[in-house]
Enzyme design. Structure first.
Site, mmCIF file in Angstrom:
data_model
loop_
_atom_site.group_PDB
_atom_site.id
_atom_site.type_symbol
_atom_site.label_atom_id
_atom_site.label_comp_id
_atom_site.label_asym_id
_atom_site.label_seq_id
_atom_site.Cartn_x
_atom_site.Cartn_y
_atom_site.Cartn_z
ATOM 1 N N ARG A 232 57.564 77.636 78.547
ATOM 2 C CA ARG A 232 56.219 77.785 79.103
ATOM 3 C C ARG A 232 56.259 78.306 80.528
ATOM 4 N NH1 ARG A 232 54.734 71.258 78.917
ATOM 5 N NH2 ARG A 232 56.429 70.596 80.253
ATOM 6 N N ASP B 236 55.223 58.517 78.848
ATOM 7 C CA ASP B 236 54.363 59.231 79.781
ATOM 8 C C ASP B 236 54.144 58.343 80.999
ATOM 9 O OD1 ASP B 236 53.902 61.702 78.635
ATOM 10 O OD2 ASP B 236 52.349 60.928 77.303
ATOM 11 N N ARG C 88 42.171 68.731 65.613
ATOM 12 C CA ARG C 88 40.760 68.369 65.485
ATOM 13 C C ARG C 88 39.860 69.509 65.014
ATOM 14 N NH1 ARG C 88 41.006 68.505 71.568
ATOM 15 N NH2 ARG C 88 41.961 66.473 71.791
ATOM 16 N N ARG D 196 52.583 63.624 68.486
ATOM 17 C CA ARG D 196 51.928 63.647 69.791
ATOM 18 C C ARG D 196 50.853 64.731 69.874
ATOM 19 N NH1 ARG D 196 55.024 61.991 74.359
ATOM 20 N NH2 ARG D 196 54.542 63.912 75.458
ATOM 21 N N ARG E 62 67.875 66.377 76.830
ATOM 22 C CA ARG E 62 67.618 67.792 77.077
ATOM 23 C C ARG E 62 67.306 67.935 78.562
ATOM 24 N NH1 ARG E 62 69.313 71.673 74.390
ATOM 25 N NH2 ARG E 62 67.462 73.012 74.485
ATOM 26 N N GLU F 161 59.958 77.502 82.454
ATOM 27 C CA GLU F 161 60.832 76.384 82.058
ATOM 28 C C GLU F 161 61.779 76.812 80.950
ATOM 29 O OE1 GLU F 161 58.720 72.771 81.066
ATOM 30 O OE2 GLU F 161 57.622 72.799 82.958
ATOM 31 N N TYR G 27 60.679 58.239 75.569
ATOM 32 C CA TYR G 27 59.876 59.398 75.923
ATOM 33 C C TYR G 27 58.529 58.928 76.490
ATOM 34 C CZ TYR G 27 58.360 64.243 74.783
ATOM 35 O OH TYR G 27 57.932 65.536 74.818
HETATM 36 P P1 FAD Z 1 62.154 59.046 86.941
HETATM 37 O O1 FAD Z 1 61.000 59.760 87.505
HETATM 38 O O2 FAD Z 1 63.222 59.843 86.262
HETATM 39 O O3 FAD Z 1 62.813 58.194 88.130
HETATM 40 C C1 FAD Z 1 64.107 57.662 88.068
HETATM 41 C C2 FAD Z 1 64.712 57.838 89.447
HETATM 42 O O4 FAD Z 1 65.974 57.157 89.487
HETATM 43 C C3 FAD Z 1 64.993 59.290 89.817
HETATM 44 O O5 FAD Z 1 64.346 59.634 91.009
HETATM 45 C C4 FAD Z 1 66.506 59.355 89.936
HETATM 46 O O6 FAD Z 1 66.947 60.227 90.956
HETATM 47 C C5 FAD Z 1 66.847 57.907 90.279
HETATM 48 N N1 FAD Z 1 68.213 57.538 89.926
HETATM 49 C C6 FAD Z 1 68.819 57.685 88.737
HETATM 50 N N2 FAD Z 1 70.093 57.269 88.816
HETATM 51 C C7 FAD Z 1 70.294 56.827 90.085
HETATM 52 C C8 FAD Z 1 71.395 56.306 90.785
HETATM 53 N N3 FAD Z 1 72.593 56.150 90.185
HETATM 54 N N4 FAD Z 1 71.260 55.968 92.082
HETATM 55 C C9 FAD Z 1 70.063 56.139 92.718
HETATM 56 N N5 FAD Z 1 68.971 56.659 92.093
HETATM 57 C C10 FAD Z 1 69.081 56.996 90.806
HETATM 58 N N6 FAD Z 1 54.151 62.226 81.770
HETATM 59 C C11 FAD Z 1 52.806 62.308 81.692
HETATM 60 O O7 FAD Z 1 52.127 61.273 81.697
HETATM 61 N N7 FAD Z 1 52.164 63.523 81.646
HETATM 62 C C12 FAD Z 1 52.847 64.696 81.662
HETATM 63 O O8 FAD Z 1 52.240 65.772 81.627
HETATM 64 C C13 FAD Z 1 54.276 64.649 81.727
HETATM 65 N N8 FAD Z 1 54.984 65.786 81.746
HETATM 66 C C14 FAD Z 1 56.352 65.715 81.853
HETATM 67 C C15 FAD Z 1 57.063 66.908 81.939
HETATM 68 C C16 FAD Z 1 58.443 66.877 82.083
HETATM 69 C C17 FAD Z 1 59.216 68.161 82.199
HETATM 70 C C18 FAD Z 1 59.116 65.618 82.115
HETATM 71 C C19 FAD Z 1 60.626 65.566 82.259
HETATM 72 C C20 FAD Z 1 58.405 64.432 82.034
HETATM 73 C C21 FAD Z 1 57.015 64.466 81.906
HETATM 74 N N9 FAD Z 1 56.264 63.293 81.882
HETATM 75 C C22 FAD Z 1 54.897 63.361 81.793
HETATM 76 C C23 FAD Z 1 56.902 61.952 81.956
HETATM 77 C C24 FAD Z 1 57.009 61.409 83.392
HETATM 78 O O9 FAD Z 1 57.798 62.282 84.170
HETATM 79 C C25 FAD Z 1 57.674 60.033 83.318
HETATM 80 O O10 FAD Z 1 56.919 59.151 82.514
HETATM 81 C C26 FAD Z 1 57.881 59.349 84.672
HETATM 82 O O11 FAD Z 1 58.213 60.238 85.691
HETATM 83 C C27 FAD Z 1 59.006 58.345 84.503
HETATM 84 O O12 FAD Z 1 59.221 57.617 85.687
HETATM 85 P P2 FAD Z 1 60.570 56.819 85.847
HETATM 86 O O13 FAD Z 1 60.479 56.109 87.147
HETATM 87 O O14 FAD Z 1 60.857 56.045 84.629
HETATM 88 O O15 FAD Z 1 61.731 57.941 85.876
HETATM 89 N N1 UDP Z 2 55.086 71.556 70.685
HETATM 90 C C1 UDP Z 2 55.035 72.694 69.919
HETATM 91 N N2 UDP Z 2 54.310 73.761 70.371
HETATM 92 C C2 UDP Z 2 53.644 73.741 71.542
HETATM 93 C C3 UDP Z 2 53.679 72.568 72.313
HETATM 94 C C4 UDP Z 2 54.415 71.494 71.870
HETATM 95 O O1 UDP Z 2 55.645 72.753 68.866
HETATM 96 O O2 UDP Z 2 53.029 74.768 71.888
HETATM 97 C C5 UDP Z 2 55.888 70.400 70.193
HETATM 98 C C6 UDP Z 2 57.298 70.380 70.766
HETATM 99 O O3 UDP Z 2 58.186 69.893 69.787
HETATM 100 C C7 UDP Z 2 57.176 69.390 71.894
HETATM 101 C C8 UDP Z 2 56.195 68.373 71.313
HETATM 102 O O4 UDP Z 2 55.291 69.168 70.547
HETATM 103 O O5 UDP Z 2 58.409 68.806 72.232
HETATM 104 C C9 UDP Z 2 55.449 67.562 72.349
HETATM 105 O O6 UDP Z 2 54.725 68.420 73.186
HETATM 106 P P1 UDP Z 2 54.180 68.008 74.601
HETATM 107 O O7 UDP Z 2 53.391 69.142 75.129
HETATM 108 O O8 UDP Z 2 53.520 66.676 74.479
HETATM 109 O O9 UDP Z 2 55.551 67.861 75.392
HETATM 110 P P2 UDP Z 2 55.900 67.560 76.918
HETATM 111 O O10 UDP Z 2 54.708 67.857 77.760
HETATM 112 O O11 UDP Z 2 56.318 66.123 76.931
HETATM 113 O O12 UDP Z 2 57.024 68.494 77.180
#
Ligand code: FAD
Ligand code: UDP
Length: 369
Positions: free
Chosen positions: A282, A352, A178, A174, A251, A302, A350
């Site tokens: 971070r 986005d 460059r 991911r 996680r 975090e 995983y």
């Molecule tokens: P979720 O947002 O998890 O929604 C599922 C919902 O179901 C939740 O609200 C939960 O409460 C509900 N639920 C679960 N079980 C039940 C139940 N039994 N009854 C009622 N409700 C329930 N994507 C990006 O594109 N860019 C980013 O920079 C990025 N950063 C991220 C950073 C973090 C820390 C994380 C965790 C994810 C990140 N993502 C990012 C991914 C992004 O969060 C997800 O792609 C997106 O939110 C997924 O949507 P979803 O609806 O599948 O899941």
């Molecule tokens: N990663 C790393 N160093 C960094 C940032 C990311 O080694 O400074 C690795 C780490 O294993 C991470 C993966 O690259 O889980 C993907 O990073 P990304 O920033 O895409 O993760 P997210 O935003 O989904 O947490």
């Protein structure tokens, strides 16, 4: 029996909201429930002192899919934010993703040719690895020892709670690499943050649709199942089947928040701490996602950890053991004709945000036409 809804949608996250919006547009009646006390799932943002705080971790929208970009922009305007995280390793700063700025900071090299020669030299030691079997091998083959040890190993092992040798190689693919002075973390054509926060986007998607928060599907399953013809389930797939084959690993993250009486804490939205000894991965300074000029600032550290009972599952651990377990659950899911399993938790992927939108749009078209 009369069923009041076409769809019961479990989860008011992005998948559930896009599905509900599109199904409603096609004349279907939807009920959306979520166990949390708010909509938007993990992309939920909350206004604190005029700053849109990403309550479940930093979210940057990026995609190369024009249809998806136009889709989200039809609900809310996006700003021009470009993610350019900085890594702090033992007090030294490095630009991410790995680019000419990083190579200069690491080795003092000034041209792409010098950088390439340095990386070739670093990689040469691992030339015997033709098919990287794990994240460590993948990282060493891609960038060599210095990058791996300073910018990847510590961060990755904190993030995933296990040695990089035990992690799948795809996680590190991911990270772009460059030979230009370009600190844009993503290669995608479109990128930005919704002006006013992500919650606004989900509010727009769910406008006019019945939503019940603080409603756990499993607590009221018997009654809820009677309400609709079909179910769209976006919770954990293993929980749906009462963990009968065992638990899929995730996680989780602990967020430590601080409102500070200073306008600018770290000068960037995201600073990664890549050494193992710093316990967080971070620090997010939320105002910088929106070029905020507030007098105060809000930061979040975090801390990754293993999922235990009341934690939120954030990152699926897609190693071979968990993938094998997932296959068993997927087989069961296939036998449930009236249930759609969608999104990050139900598909244990995983994804986005743009991928979740793509999947939800495709699914709704497929099953309503
Ligand atoms: P979720 O947002 O998890 O929604 C599922 C919902 O179901 C939740 O609200 C939960 O409460 C509900 N639920 C679960 N079980 C039940 C139940 N039994 N009854 C009622 N409700 C329930 N994507 C990006 O594109 N860019 C980013 O920079 C990025 N950063 C991220 C950073 C973090 C820390 C994380 C965790 C994810 C990140 N993502 C990012 C991914 C992004 O969060 C997800 O792609 C997106 O939110 C997924 O949507 P979803 O609806 O599948 O899941
Ligand atoms: N990663 C790393 N160093 C960094 C940032 C990311 O080694 O400074 C690795 C780490 O294993 C991470 C993966 O690259 O889980 C993907 O990073 P990304 O920033 O895409 O993760 P997210 O935003 O989904 O947490």
């Amino acid at each position: 029996m009369v069923r009041a809804y076409d769809y019961l949608i479990v989860g008011a996250g992005l998948y559930g909201a896009v599905f509900a919006h599109e199904a409603t547009k096609r004349g279907k009646k939807c009920l959306v429930i979520d166990k949390r006390n708010h909509i938007a799932g993990n992309i939920y943002t909350e206004n604190v002192e005029g700053i849109n705080v990403h309550k479940y971790g930093a979210h940057i929208f990026h995609t190369s899919n024009k249809e998806v970009w136009d889709y989200v922009n039809s609900f809310v305007e996006f700003n021009r934010f470009t993610n350019s995280p900085v890594a702090n390793y033992k007090g030294n700063l490095y630009n991410l993703p790995f680019n000419m700025n990083t190579f200069y900071q690491l080795w003092g090299v000034k041209t792409p040719q010098e950088a390439q020669a340095k990386i070739d030299e670093q990689r040469a030691e691992y030339a015997h690895i033709t098919e990287p079997k794990n994240l460590e091998e993948q990282a060493l083959v891609l960038g060599g020892k210095d990058i791996y040890e300073k910018l990847i190993k510590g961060y990755t092992e904190k993030q995933w709670g296990r040695p990089a040798k035990e992690l799948p190689a795809f996680i590190i693919r991911r990270l772009p690499f460059r030979f230009t002075f370009d600190n844009n973390y993503f290669n995608d054509t479109y990128q930005g943050i919704p002006i006013g926060g992500y919650t606004k986007l989900v509010e727009k998607l769910l406008e006019g649709i019945e939503v019940r928060t603080k409603t756990n599907y499993f607590k009221y399953k018997a009654e809820l199942d009677q309400l609709a013809h079909k179910i769209v389930y976006t919770g954990k797939i293993d929980e749906f089947f009462d963990y009968r084959f065992g638990k899929l690993e995730y996680r989780s993250l602990h967020f430590e928040n601080e409102l500070l009486d200073t306008p600018n804490y770290q000068g960037n939205a995201v600073v990664n701490y890549t050494e193992r000894e710093v316990p967080y991965t971070r620090i997010i300074e939320h105002k910088h996602f929106e070029f905020g000029a507030q007098e105060k600032t809000y930061i979040t550290r975090e801390y990754p950890h293993e999922l235990s009972k009341n934690d939120e599952p954030y990152y699926p651990v897609n190693d071979s053991i968990n993938q094998a377990l997932l296959a068993q659950y997927q087989e069961l899911a296939q036998s449930q004709a009236d249930i759609v399993f969608g999104g990050r938790l139900a598909e244990y992927k995983y994804y986005d945000m743009h991928q979740v939108i793509e999947k939800a749009l495709r699914k709704v078209t497929q099953i309503t036409e």
